[in-house]
Enzyme design. Structure first.
Site, PDB file in Angstrom:
ATOM      1  N   SER A 186       0.822  -1.218   0.000  1.00 46.87           N
ATOM      2  CA  SER A 186       0.000   0.000   0.000  1.00 46.87           C
ATOM      3  C   SER A 186       0.853   1.264   0.000  1.00 46.87           C
ATOM      4  CB  SER A 186      -0.879  -0.003   1.257  1.00 46.87           C
ATOM      5  OG  SER A 186      -1.433   1.269   1.482  1.00 46.87           O
ATOM      6  N   GLU A 223       0.252   3.668   1.695  1.00 46.57           N
ATOM      7  CA  GLU A 223       0.319   4.142   3.082  1.00 46.57           C
ATOM      8  C   GLU A 223       1.681   3.844   3.712  1.00 46.57           C
ATOM      9  OE1 GLU A 223      -2.027   5.755   5.080  1.00 46.57           O
ATOM     10  OE2 GLU A 223      -3.266   6.050   3.311  1.00 46.57           O
ATOM     11  N   TYR A 237      -1.615   0.228  10.466  1.00 44.94           N
ATOM     12  CA  TYR A 237      -1.895  -0.431   9.184  1.00 44.94           C
ATOM     13  C   TYR A 237      -0.677  -0.334   8.267  1.00 44.94           C
ATOM     14  CZ  TYR A 237      -3.654  -0.875   4.383  1.00 44.94           C
ATOM     15  OH  TYR A 237      -3.818  -1.226   3.055  1.00 44.94           O
TER      16      TYR A 237
END
Ligand code: NAP
Length: 324
Positions: A125, A127, A149
């Site tokens: 991801s 992120e 996460y």
């Protein structure tokens, strides 16, 4: 006929990837945590629920993962299952870390132990990049995750790279930036905004509360992004790819366009509530998909206003019970 295994088949990407692979002539086996009560709503919304074989697996149980892989004998494994909400990960940091990392390790280890030639895709991801020093992000950008996460995805990402480099697995990481559709879970902000705008337009809701509207993200359209996952596993060599549009927009831009689509002025209906902001967040991020364009032949080609208009139209279609 090739066989693909998809973990997280009930999610947004799992459903779109199932439809894509079925269209490419694959047999698709979708792994779920509990096949007695699987939520097949997303597969149903795409009209493919009867064409996907559903199998139960506990991805945290290595022996179970080994058994399912040997029974199914897939050529391709797409690992999409994850606790995928950044917001929830701040409330469940350990559960998020445990599942996202251990499930990836179990799949990699099962492939290694079985000496399987199956190709493996990991859902990394954007992120993971977190506090970036320079934009746009590329495959070479250093990781500085700012949420549980993101930390879990960074660990699973490097485990995947390590199994490729150490054990020679055909393992790829797709570093996908935010991608949206009407099949997004209700906890995600784009879905909340569009569902909220539609509820207000129908008179079912008065106002919508959102967190920090100044944050900027690189938002794309999910069906185009799952194609990149498949393309990665069709190459001669395994590698990692950033999948992005190359431009960021603010949450305020997204909100304004979504409300305008249903004939509303967002400023009259949206409240920014600081309590909904995250403990730490990325202020702006966008990626450079040049490598994916060059090596995979992946082209995005959708402008931001078109994306928002399409999301609103598909949400309306979903509300009417139509197949997307
Ligand atoms: P999603 O809609 O939230 O789907 C997540 C899937 O993971 C669901 O099928 C869910 O199954 C499954 N799952 C969650 N916890 C599980 C557990 N403990 N055991 C077994 N299965 C579990 O996510 P998505 O948007 O399709 O994203 C797919 C993957 O890409 C995820 O790994 C996500 O982190 C990653 N990713 C997404 C984006 C994005 O913008 N969408 C961007 C970058 C990376 P249930 O139905 O049983 O809950």
């Amino acid at each position: 006929m090739k066989k693909a295994l998809i973990t997280g088949v009930t999610g947004q990407d799992g459903a779109y990837l199932s439809r894509l692979l079925l269209g490419e002539g694959y047999r698709v086996c979708g792994l779920v945590r509990d096949s007695t009560h699987p939520d097949l709503g997303n597969l149903r919304a795409l009209g493919v629920q009867d064409r996907v074989e559903i199998v139960t697996v506990n991805l945290l149980d290595l022996s179970n993962v080994i058994a399912v892989l040997s029974q199914q004998g897939p050529q391709e494994v797409y690992h999409l299952a994850a606790q995928s909400s950044v917001g929830l990960s701040f409330q469940q940091p350990i559960g998020t870390m445990e599942f996202n990392v251990q499930s990836t390790l179990n799949l990699l280890e099962a492939l290694r132990i079985a000496r399987s030639a199956a190709r493996f895709y990991h859902a990394s991801s954007s992120e993971m990049f977190g506090r970036v020093q320079a934009l746009p992000v590329t495959e070479e950008t250093a990781l500085h995750p700012v949420s549980p996460y993101a930390v879990s995805k960074a660990a699973a990402h490097w485990a995947t790279v390590n199994y490729r480099e150490s054990y020679g697995l055909f393992a790829c990481c797709g570093i996908l930036f935010n991608h949206e559709s009407a099949l997004r879970g209700g906890q995600f902000v784009t879905k909340k905004i569009i569902a909220g705008a539609l509820a207000i337009s129908r008179g079912a809701l008065e106002r919508l509360s959102l967190g920090d509207l100044s944050v900027r993200r690189d938002w794309g359209y999910a069906p185009h992004y799952v194609r990149a996952m498949w393309l990665m596993l069709q190459q001669d060599k395994p590698d990692d790819y950033v999948i992005a549009t190359g431009r960021s927009h603010s949450l305020e831009d997204f909100t304004r366009l979504a409300f305008a689509e249903v004939g509303l002025d967002w400023r009259e209906r949206v409240t920014s509530d600081p309590r909904l902001a995250r403990p730490s967040d990325i202020s702006d991020i966008y990626g450079d998909p040049a490598k994916a364009r060059r090596e995979l032949g992946w082209h995005y080609g959708m402008e931001f206003p078109e994306l928002v208009a399409r999301l609103v139209a598909e949400e309306q279609a979903l509300y009417r019970g139509e197949t997307l």
